[in-house]
Design an enzyme around this catalytic site. Structure first.
Site, PDB file in Angstrom:
ATOM      1  N   CYS A   4      55.174  17.443  36.792  1.00  0.00           N
ATOM      2  CA  CYS A   4      54.394  16.379  36.159  1.00  0.00           C
ATOM      3  C   CYS A   4      53.474  15.730  37.199  1.00  0.00           C
ATOM      4  CB  CYS A   4      55.331  15.333  35.551  1.00  0.00           C
ATOM      5  SG  CYS A   4      54.487  13.827  35.045  1.00  0.00           S
ATOM      6  N   CYS A   7      54.504  12.118  38.029  1.00  0.00           N
ATOM      7  CA  CYS A   7      55.737  12.103  38.831  1.00  0.00           C
ATOM      8  C   CYS A   7      55.422  12.452  40.273  1.00  0.00           C
ATOM      9  CB  CYS A   7      56.768  13.073  38.254  1.00  0.00           C
ATOM     10  SG  CYS A   7      57.559  12.508  36.726  1.00  0.00           S
ATOM     11  N   ASP A  30      42.677   4.770  38.441  1.00  0.00           N
ATOM     12  CA  ASP A  30      42.302   6.019  37.774  1.00  0.00           C
ATOM     13  C   ASP A  30      41.250   6.746  38.613  1.00  0.00           C
ATOM     14  OD1 ASP A  30      42.527   7.014  34.526  1.00  0.00           O
ATOM     15  OD2 ASP A  30      40.925   7.879  35.764  1.00  0.00           O
ATOM     16  N   HIS A  46      60.415   9.452  33.929  1.00  0.00           N
ATOM     17  CA  HIS A  46      59.497  10.253  33.121  1.00  0.00           C
ATOM     18  C   HIS A  46      59.793  10.127  31.623  1.00  0.00           C
ATOM     19  CE1 HIS A  46      56.716  13.586  32.276  1.00  0.00           C
ATOM     20  NE2 HIS A  46      57.555  13.822  31.273  1.00  0.00           N
ATOM     21  N   ASN A  86      47.219   6.302  25.298  1.00  0.00           N
ATOM     22  CA  ASN A  86      46.990   7.452  24.431  1.00  0.00           C
ATOM     23  C   ASN A  86      48.319   8.157  24.216  1.00  0.00           C
ATOM     24  OD1 ASN A  86      44.161   7.066  24.209  1.00  0.00           O
ATOM     25  ND2 ASN A  86      43.883   7.940  26.246  1.00  0.00           N
ATOM     26  N   HIS A  97      52.840  11.947  30.760  1.00  0.00           N
ATOM     27  CA  HIS A  97      53.759  10.979  31.383  1.00  0.00           C
ATOM     28  C   HIS A  97      53.233   9.630  30.924  1.00  0.00           C
ATOM     29  CE1 HIS A  97      56.267   9.574  35.049  1.00  0.00           C
ATOM     30  NE2 HIS A  97      55.785   8.471  34.471  1.00  0.00           N
ATOM     31  N   HIS A  99      51.641   6.327  30.185  1.00  0.00           N
ATOM     32  CA  HIS A  99      50.832   5.467  31.048  1.00  0.00           C
ATOM     33  C   HIS A  99      50.018   4.521  30.188  1.00  0.00           C
ATOM     34  CE1 HIS A  99      48.639   9.207  30.232  1.00  0.00           C
ATOM     35  NE2 HIS A  99      47.525   8.475  30.218  1.00  0.00           N
ATOM     36  N   HIS A 101      46.516   2.337  30.353  1.00  0.00           N
ATOM     37  CA  HIS A 101      45.258   2.085  31.058  1.00  0.00           C
ATOM     38  C   HIS A 101      44.971   0.586  31.004  1.00  0.00           C
ATOM     39  CE1 HIS A 101      43.708   6.388  30.731  1.00  0.00           C
ATOM     40  NE2 HIS A 101      44.613   6.383  29.762  1.00  0.00           N
TER      41      HIS A 101
HETATM   42  P1  AMP Z   1      45.034  10.113  29.251  1.00  0.00           P
HETATM   43  O1  AMP Z   1      43.817  10.900  28.853  1.00  0.00           O
HETATM   44  O2  AMP Z   1      45.234   8.868  28.458  1.00  0.00           O
HETATM   45  O3  AMP Z   1      46.257  11.000  29.307  1.00  0.00           O
HETATM   46  O4  AMP Z   1      44.741   9.567  30.712  1.00  0.00           O
HETATM   47  C1  AMP Z   1      44.984  10.303  31.871  1.00  0.00           C
HETATM   48  C2  AMP Z   1      44.199   9.644  32.966  1.00  0.00           C
HETATM   49  O5  AMP Z   1      44.668  10.130  34.202  1.00  0.00           O
HETATM   50  C3  AMP Z   1      42.687   9.925  32.910  1.00  0.00           C
HETATM   51  O6  AMP Z   1      41.982   8.696  32.755  1.00  0.00           O
HETATM   52  C4  AMP Z   1      42.417  10.594  34.255  1.00  0.00           C
HETATM   53  O7  AMP Z   1      41.162  10.219  34.812  1.00  0.00           O
HETATM   54  C5  AMP Z   1      43.579  10.129  35.088  1.00  0.00           C
HETATM   55  N1  AMP Z   1      43.923  10.982  36.205  1.00  0.00           N
HETATM   56  C6  AMP Z   1      44.074  12.332  36.193  1.00  0.00           C
HETATM   57  N2  AMP Z   1      44.437  12.774  37.415  1.00  0.00           N
HETATM   58  C7  AMP Z   1      44.510  11.688  38.218  1.00  0.00           C
HETATM   59  C8  AMP Z   1      44.827  11.470  39.594  1.00  0.00           C
HETATM   60  N3  AMP Z   1      45.156  12.489  40.404  1.00  0.00           N
HETATM   61  N4  AMP Z   1      44.792  10.214  40.075  1.00  0.00           N
HETATM   62  C9  AMP Z   1      44.463   9.186  39.292  1.00  0.00           C
HETATM   63  N5  AMP Z   1      44.172   9.296  37.969  1.00  0.00           N
HETATM   64  C10 AMP Z   1      44.181  10.541  37.441  1.00  0.00           C
END
Ligand code: AMP
Length: 113
Positions: A4, A7, A30, A46, A86, A97, A99, A101
């Site tokens: 993940c 993770c 982000d 997780h 989301n 995982h 999250h 925003h």
């Molecule tokens: P979601 O589309 O709601 O699943 O959001 C996932 C978020 O993770 C997106 O806004 C990506 O820009 C962000 N994301 C993906 N990889 C990374 C990373 N390595 N570091 C920080 N944010 C990330």
């Protein structure tokens, strides 16, 4: 969860810009910000999405909301902020995982979908 992405970020195996950490919660910027302030707040344990987290551990789901509000304040989002989580493919969840925003730092669009 070995594979993940979030993770791995929590474990420090992938670099991130950390903004907050405690026993249960980790928050980082982000990588592709959609607002001047765009922070992701995740449980260290997780869960694939908020539905799973809220069902298994509602206290943790509530704690994450509380931490989101505290982080928004520490980020200086005094004029307001938006929380988005989301949940599943129709919402375009891309990382499985849970999250939240935090978006802010400017006047956001009134369109959310
Ligand atoms: P979601 O589309 O709601 O699943 O959001 C996932 C978020 O993770 C997106 O806004 C990506 O820009 C962000 N994301 C993906 N990889 C990374 C990373 N390595 N570091 C920080 N944010 C990330």
């Amino acid at each position: 969860m070995d594979n993940c992405l979030f993770c791995k970020i929590i474990r420090g195996e992938i670099p991130s810009t950390k903004v907050y950490e405690d026993e249960n919660v980790f928050a980082f910027r982000d990588i592709n910000p959609q607002a001047p302030v765009h922070v992701l707040v995740v449980p260290k344990k997780h869960y694939k999405n908020v539905s799973e987290c809220a069902a298994a551990d509602p206290a943790l789901a509530g704690e994450i909301l509380k931490k989101c509000a505290q982080i928004a304040q520490s980020e200086g989002l005094l004029g307001g902020f938006r929380l988005i989580t989301n949940n599943g493919p129709d919402a375009c969840q891309s990382v499985e995982h849970m999250h939240v925003h935090i978006l802010g730092g400017a006047k956001l669009t009134d369109k959310m979908g």
